[in-house]
Design a protein around this motif. Structure first.
Motif: not given
Length: 692
Positions: A567-586
């Protein structure tokens, strides 16, 4: 702890380097049209240039009166450097049609520099010497060097706020002085096409051989065909790589166009020169770039410098300054203070945050926690000892001001209007600010229990007392305090985790597990998964990013019971996926922290992305997170249009490395941090609203 970031984190946490105090002036005079190794430009008679002070990065500009200053403005700061045919040059301002001159053709030290109508006089002629990526500019008539003196405050006052309000925007002067070997006599000269600088940029630190490598080409115009590039080895001139830039998808988000080149195949250690679109820049590849960057790249920072710089800058000054008790509220248009007690002398123990306008306990606790996180990754014994001393100071500060019931007053805030030198101790109490203090004191206990068991036990006792307060007042949230000034629910979770580390007691595991069971990161903010809100829930993903609780959550994976670890891993992954969902900056990391009004984005958020991604990469074994952390770090150390660091002057009173940003005047800029630097219609302006 895993080993993925052992060589990185001492640098990554602080983003700064100690520059050398002197450099050689044995560089040879350069000829117009000669390409200079590592300078990033060939000087020509036709191109316009910007001349910037190494110490602050301010631009040299000409005024209508004929005077010259250095300031953060592109107005009247465009120059041409024209050969006189005798080995000297005239430095001609494009807008005023006048040349750089010594006032009254003086031979006296400290004589002012001005502009005047060209008359082919020796006091209007200059020689240029290049060394270590900077120029010295010497007047032919006097033999003295062009010198910027804008860094020194004219008002001496032990209270930094006086300097903060009265001195920080002071326009600097230029004079002539004999050679002194300091950065005030060093200048960068770079071409300027229009109002925005075009640049070919790479990290000033360089790259490790195995790390991803991306160079940026920043242009004012979109090109129908992406430009090519060539990389040569400086030692022998051999071409080692060539290719074509790729256009960044974002178009002209910052009123410029970004092109990036992948240099991953460049893995052999050494010094290289990259050339593209008429520009060139120095590349360095080395295994040791994070340990001791060479002096030409700014040197390096150790913890002793950090203590004498940032720590000193954020200390209390007790003599002559008084605290009153105050109650803080918000009437809808701003903060209101109600004084409630007699004046008392400020205790000499403690800090205030010179980089923010509120100076709350929650931010003090955040810094202390960060220092504790840094300790396991600190390599040198001397640095470890210095860091221990700083943790002692921070922990003692929290112990000193803790209330009897285990809580803390919200913090100190300055009077509303300049000179803002009087401080008021606000009586507001907030549960989640106390939770952040619990986390930091529990971390301090873990670090101090071997070198200082007495203080460590005091920390644990205070943390236990505060925990009992938090547990008994879970619904107590001071709504008069802005969200960024107080703690959040994730601080409660981090407090439970660090107390579990410190004591091994089931009550802390139980609380951490219960919060993980009902919480997740939704849109970057820690919320109840089934709906509803925690008592002190932040709806702002940036606030959760900046609190620093992600490291504790990551650490919990190593001690969490088997029933909760997934469950800890799932919660942390939900944080990572949020930030990872944006396009990369230059720059190579998600563009969410960047906004269109800034050239470089919200710096604090970029640093926080690096900080959090690094822990996530370490404990979740996520290579992408490591690359994002690395890219974020690269941006703060050069992967931006000015190829400079965002920190200046930490712990060094005689010289400040080159930065193209604001530097506050206090003891020649020791510890100045850059909250946010904005481009306002071609003029750079300081805006503190971007600092978090």
């Amino acid at each position: 702890m895993k080993n993925i970031i052992i060589s990185l984190i001492p640098v990554l946490l602080f983003f700064s380097f100690k520059p050398e105090t002197q450099h050689s002036t044995k560089g040879t005079h350069t000829s117009i049209g000669t390409s200079l190794k590592g300078s990033g430009l060939p000087l020509t008679d036709t191109l316009p240039y910007v001349v910037a002070s190494r110490r602050t990065g301010r631009f040299m500009r000409a005024l209508n009166s004929g005077d010259v200053d250095v300031f953060y403005s592109r107005n009247k700061s465009i120059w041409k450097i024209i050969s006189n045919g005798d080995g000297s040059y005239r430095i001609w301002n494009v807008e005023t049609d006048k040349v750089l001159s010594v006032k009254d053709s003086s031979l006296v030290q400290d004589a002012s520099i001005e502009t005047s109508v060209w008359a082919n006089r020796s006091y209007q002629k200059w020689t240029l010497a290049f060394d270590n990526f900077y120029y010295t500019i010497t007047n032919v008539h006097s033999g003295m060097l062009l010198t910027a003196i804008d860094e020194y405050p004219t008002v001496t006052d032990p209270n930094p706020d006086v300097n903060y309000y009265n001195i920080y925007s002071k326009v600097g002067d230029l004079v002539q002085k004999p050679f002194n070997g300091n950065a005030e006599q060093d200048f960068r000269i770079f071409p300027l096409k229009d109002s925005l600088q075009e640049a070919l940029v790479v990290p000033q630190t360089g790259w490790k051989p195995e790390h991803p490598k991306r160079a940026l080409l920043i242009l004012n115009d979109s090109l129908s065909n992406a430009p090519g590039f060539v990389v040569t080895k400086i030692s022998n001139g051999d071409t080692v790589q060539s290719g074509t830039f790729q256009a960044w998808h974002g178009g002209n988000t910052w009123e410029q166009y970004y092109y990036y080149a992948n240099l991953d195949n460049l893995t052999q250690a050494g010094d290289y020169l990259m050339s593209a679109n008429g520009m060139s820049t120095h590349l360095k590849i080395s295994d040791s770039i994070y340990i001791k960057p060479p002096a030409s790249q700014g040197g390096y920072l150790n913890f002793e410098d950090f203590r004498n710089g940032f720590w000193k800058y954020n200390s209390f000054y007790s003599t002559g300054y008084y605290l009153k008790n105050a109650t803080l509220s918000d009437n809808g248009s701003g903060e209101v203070f109600t004084l409630t007690g007699d004046s008392t002398l400020i205790d000499s123990t403690g800090w205030f945050d010179a980089h923010s306008r509120d100076s709350k306990i929650a931010r003090t606790a955040k810094v202390l926690g960060d220092l504790c996180y840094a300790y396991p990754y600190t390599l040198q014994t001397e640095d470890k000892n210095t860091l221990i001393d700083m943790i002692r100071v921070g922990a003692s500060h929290l112990l000193h001001f803790q209330n009897v019931d285990g809580s803390w007053p919200a913090g100190k805030i300055r009077e509303a209007n300049p000179p803002r030198k009087y401080y008021y101790w606000t009586l507001n109490v907030d549960t989640y600010t106390a939770a952040r203090c619990v986390k930091s004191l529990a971390l301090s206990y873990q670090i101090l229990k071997n070198p200082d068991s007495v203080l460590a036990n005091q920390c644990l006792s205070a943390a236990t007392n505060a925990w009992n307060f938090v547990k008994s007042h879970e619904n107590l949230v001071d709504t008069n305090l802005n969200a960024s000034y107080r703690g959040h629910t994730i601080d409660y979770l981090a407090a439970a985790i660090e107390m579990a580390f410190a004591t091994g007691e089931n009550q802390y595991y139980s609380k951490a597990d219960s919060l993980f069971h009902i919480g997740k990161f939704f849109n970057g903010s820690f919320q109840k998964e089934g709906g509803g809100s925690f008592p002190s829930q932040s709806s702002n993903p940036f606030s959760d990013l900046h609190t620093g609780a992600i490291p504790s959550m990551c650490r919990y994976i190593t001690i969490a019971p088997d029933t909760i670890r997934k469950r800890v891993q799932l919660v942390l992954n939900s944080w990572f996926y949020y930030w990872n969902s944006f396009d990369l900056s230059p720059y190579g990391f998600p563009e969410k922290p960047l906004i269109s009004q800034t050239d470089y984005g919200l710096l604090g958020s970029v640093e926080a992305i690096a900080y959090n991604y690094l822990f996530f990469a370490d404990y979740m074994q996520n290579r992408n997170a490591f690359y994002y952390a690395l890219s974020s770090f690269y941006m703060t150390t050069g992967l931006n249009p000015f190829a400079t660091s965002f920190w200046v002057g930490l712990g060094d009173s005689s010289i400040t490395q080159s930065v193209s940003f604001f530097k506050r005047s206090f003891e020649n800029g020791i510890g100045a941090n850059l909250p946010g630097f904005h481009n306002n219609n071609g003029t750079f302006v300081q805006d503190f609203s971007s600092y978090n």
